[in-house]
Design a protein around this motif. Structure first.
Motif, PDB file in Angstrom:
ATOM      1  N   LEU A  54       1.040  -1.079  -0.070  1.00 15.22           N
ATOM      2  CA  LEU A  54       0.207  -0.213   0.168  1.00 15.22           C
ATOM      3  C   LEU A  54       0.912   1.097   0.445  1.00 15.22           C
ATOM      4  CD1 LEU A  54      -3.074   1.582   0.268  1.00 15.22           C
ATOM      5  CD2 LEU A  54      -1.937   1.295   2.811  1.00 15.22           C
ATOM      6  N   TYR A  67      -5.076   1.761   8.543  1.00 12.10           N
ATOM      7  CA  TYR A  67      -4.607   0.803   7.887  1.00 12.10           C
ATOM      8  C   TYR A  67      -2.994  -0.039   9.214  1.00 12.10           C
ATOM      9  CZ  TYR A  67      -6.303   3.548   4.432  1.00 12.10           C
ATOM     10  OH  TYR A  67      -7.358   4.155   3.499  1.00 12.10           O
ATOM     11  N   ALA A  70      -4.773  -1.704  11.563  1.00 14.89           N
ATOM     12  CA  ALA A  70      -5.354  -3.210  10.409  1.00 14.89           C
ATOM     13  C   ALA A  70      -4.244  -4.248  10.946  1.00 14.89           C
ATOM     14  CB  ALA A  70      -5.788  -3.082   9.578  1.00 14.89           C
ATOM     15  N   PHE A  76      -5.296  -7.311   9.120  1.00 12.61           N
ATOM     16  CA  PHE A  76      -4.880  -7.793   7.819  1.00 12.61           C
ATOM     17  C   PHE A  76      -4.369  -8.850   8.264  1.00 12.61           C
ATOM     18  CE2 PHE A  76      -3.211  -3.304   6.948  1.00 12.61           C
ATOM     19  CZ  PHE A  76      -4.208  -2.678   5.738  1.00 12.61           C
ATOM     20  N   ILE A  85       3.443  -0.905   4.072  1.00 16.28           N
ATOM     21  CA  ILE A  85       2.743  -0.036   4.398  1.00 16.28           C
ATOM     22  C   ILE A  85       3.742   0.505   3.569  1.00 16.28           C
ATOM     23  CG2 ILE A  85       2.149   1.741   5.360  1.00 16.28           C
ATOM     24  CD1 ILE A  85      -0.040  -0.364   6.861  1.00 16.28           C
ATOM     25  N   VAL A 247      -8.914   4.729  -0.796  1.00 17.65           N
ATOM     26  CA  VAL A 247      -8.425   3.134  -1.592  1.00 17.65           C
ATOM     27  C   VAL A 247      -8.404   3.188  -3.387  1.00 17.65           C
ATOM     28  CG1 VAL A 247      -8.170   0.872  -1.583  1.00 17.65           C
ATOM     29  CG2 VAL A 247      -8.570   2.361   0.147  1.00 17.65           C
ATOM     30  N   PHE A 267      -8.643  -6.905   1.210  1.00 21.09           N
ATOM     31  CA  PHE A 267      -7.815  -5.653   1.722  1.00 21.09           C
ATOM     32  C   PHE A 267      -8.438  -3.952   2.303  1.00 21.09           C
ATOM     33  CE2 PHE A 267      -6.164  -1.595   0.831  1.00 21.09           C
ATOM     34  CZ  PHE A 267      -4.941  -1.644   2.019  1.00 21.09           C
ATOM     35  N   SER A 271      -9.019  -3.338   6.210  1.00 24.91           N
ATOM     36  CA  SER A 271      -8.632  -1.400   6.997  1.00 24.91           C
ATOM     37  C   SER A 271      -9.847  -0.766   7.012  1.00 24.91           C
ATOM     38  CB  SER A 271      -8.602  -0.568   4.816  1.00 24.91           C
ATOM     39  OG  SER A 271      -7.349  -1.405   4.243  1.00 24.91           O
ATOM     40  N   GLY A 274     -10.107  -1.802  10.474  1.00 29.19           N
ATOM     41  CA  GLY A 274      -9.292  -0.875  11.553  1.00 29.19           C
ATOM     42  C   GLY A 274      -9.512   0.258  11.584  1.00 29.19           C
ATOM     43  N   TRP A 275     -10.528   1.394  10.847  1.00 28.32           N
ATOM     44  CA  TRP A 275     -10.911   2.683  11.029  1.00 28.32           C
ATOM     45  C   TRP A 275     -11.872   2.627  11.745  1.00 28.32           C
ATOM     46  CZ3 TRP A 275      -7.910   6.771  10.189  1.00 28.32           C
ATOM     47  CH2 TRP A 275      -7.432   6.619   8.391  1.00 28.32           C
TER      48      TRP A 275
END
Length: 390
Positions: A54, A67, A70, A76, A85, A247, A267, A271, A274-275
């Motif tokens: 990413l 991210y 995650a 992930f 990342i 994204v 993915f 993500s 994660g947010w």
């Protein structure tokens, strides 16, 4: 298709799950199913782990906390992904890195990415994470600048590099000529020029540069500046806000490579989880980003996390789902706002395939009840900044 013991069944029943998710929107059940630390799957069940990359559009900071969370919280890994990342920088264009095959996914503002796409990049928006623009123009309270109409005759800073489109849009909306009515100057990615009186108003993000002025000492008082010392114009509020962090994926690969499409879905699922986690765990996510290498101070990082959450939550349609009205506004502004040379960001509407909601909806099915994807009860926290963001 990638060999995995998980997720495929979830995709197969995706339509059913999505119906349940949609029915939950606005309900108490949806609001109560907040993200926990549970990754929602067993990484040990993965027969293989796919390595993907990413590209961020700036340095490590809470702007990208979802991210990093995650990765840190195992979201992930639970989707059988090992995600590299990659930090951004001034000279790095994320969507170009994606288009040339250097990375698998990229985070980029929509008008910038669409301009690159119009130039030939085969890229597609697969998840619109930020639903609101965070761009501001900040001036001292005694400057008399309370709306874009007041830019006339003033020296207005902007960053360039595609970050200035909303500034031009605001100027144009007031009927001002950017070449003759306003003095536009290049600004560093800080607020020094404003604080030292070199410009009348500075471009800023709610989550970063605006905090910088509130972390600075007012020489007249010896104390930190306060919000009362400044006028703040929100480009979102004055109607020229454009879609920002999304994204992006390789459109050709997405159409032709089932394995890549599956990776993209997983993915996005991890993500978004994660947010959702960072919405509910501001301080922890700020620490996660700091531990990932950010050099920003603790209070600044928490401020950033809190302000970024405001750009995402609540998400009444579901996090990551592109709103067509916001897309159309961004495209219209991109086509109709001239810069100093008279050129516009886009010369024509984007061709078909510039975005898809399919990946985000499939990702929701993978998340299931592992996170609240709407945040209807979201309430921002109060963050107290310290000198220098310490």
């Amino acid at each position: 298709m990638t060999n995995r013991k998980k997720s495929l069944k979830a995709i197969a029943v995706g339509a059913t799950v999505l119906g349940l998710v949609a029915a939950a929107c606005g309900s108490d059940d949806a609001a109560d199913s907040s993200a926990s630390g549970d990754a929602g799957g067993d990484a040990a069940a993965c027969e293989t782990v796919d390595q993907v990359s990413l590209q961020l559009q700036w340095f490590t900071q809470a702007q990208f906390a979802g991210y990093y969370a995650a990765a840190d919280k195992g979201f992930f890994a639970a989707q059988c992904l090992d995600v590299e990342i990659k930090e951004g920088a001034v000279e790095i264009v994320p969507q170009a890195e994606l288009a040339t095959g250097n990375v698998d996914f990229a985070i980029a503002w929509v008008p910038k990415a669409l301009q690159t796409r119009e130039a030939g990049a085969d890229i597609v928006n697969i998840s619109q994470v930020f639903a609101r623009s965070g761009t501001l123009q900040v001036s001292f309270a005694d400057s008399g600048i309370t709306s874009p109409a007041d830019f006339a005759g003033k020296t207005i800073g902007n960053w360039g590099f595609g970050n200035e489109y909303e500034v031009f849009a605001a100027i144009g909306a007031e009927g001002l000529d950017p070449a003759t009515d306003v003095t536009l100057v290049g600004q560093q990615f800080d607020m020094v020029a404003l604080l030292e009186g070199e410009i009348d108003a500075a471009e800023a993000m709610t989550y970063n540069e605006y905090a910088q002025v509130l972390e600075a000492i007012n020489p007249e008082t010896g104390e930190l500046y306060t919000a009362d010392d400044f006028n703040v114009i929100s480009y979102e509020e004055v109607g020229v806000g454009m879609l920002q962090d999304a994204v992006w994926a390789d459109a050709g690969r997405l159409a032709d490579d089932a394995e890549y499409k599956d990776q993209a879905t997983r993915f996005v699922a991890a993500s978004l989880q994660g947010w959702a986690y960072c919405r509910d765990n501001v301080a922890e996510c700020a620490t996660i980003v700091t531990n990932a290498g950010s050099t920003l101070g603790e209070s600044h990082q928490q401020w950033m996390m809190n302000e970024v959450n405001k750009l995402i939550w609540p998400a009444p349609d579901g996090v990551g789902l592109l709103n067509s009205a916001d897309w159309d506004r961004t495209v219209t502004i991109s086509q109709n706002t001239p810069n100093l040379e008279g050129a516009t960001v886009l010369t024509a509407p984007p061709s078909d395939g510039a975005f898809t909601t399919e990946i985000t909806k499939a990702a929701w099915a993978l998340v299931g009840d592992g996170a609240d994807l709407f945040g209807n009860d979201y309430t921002p926290e109060t963050v107290v900044l310290k000198e220098g963001g310490k």
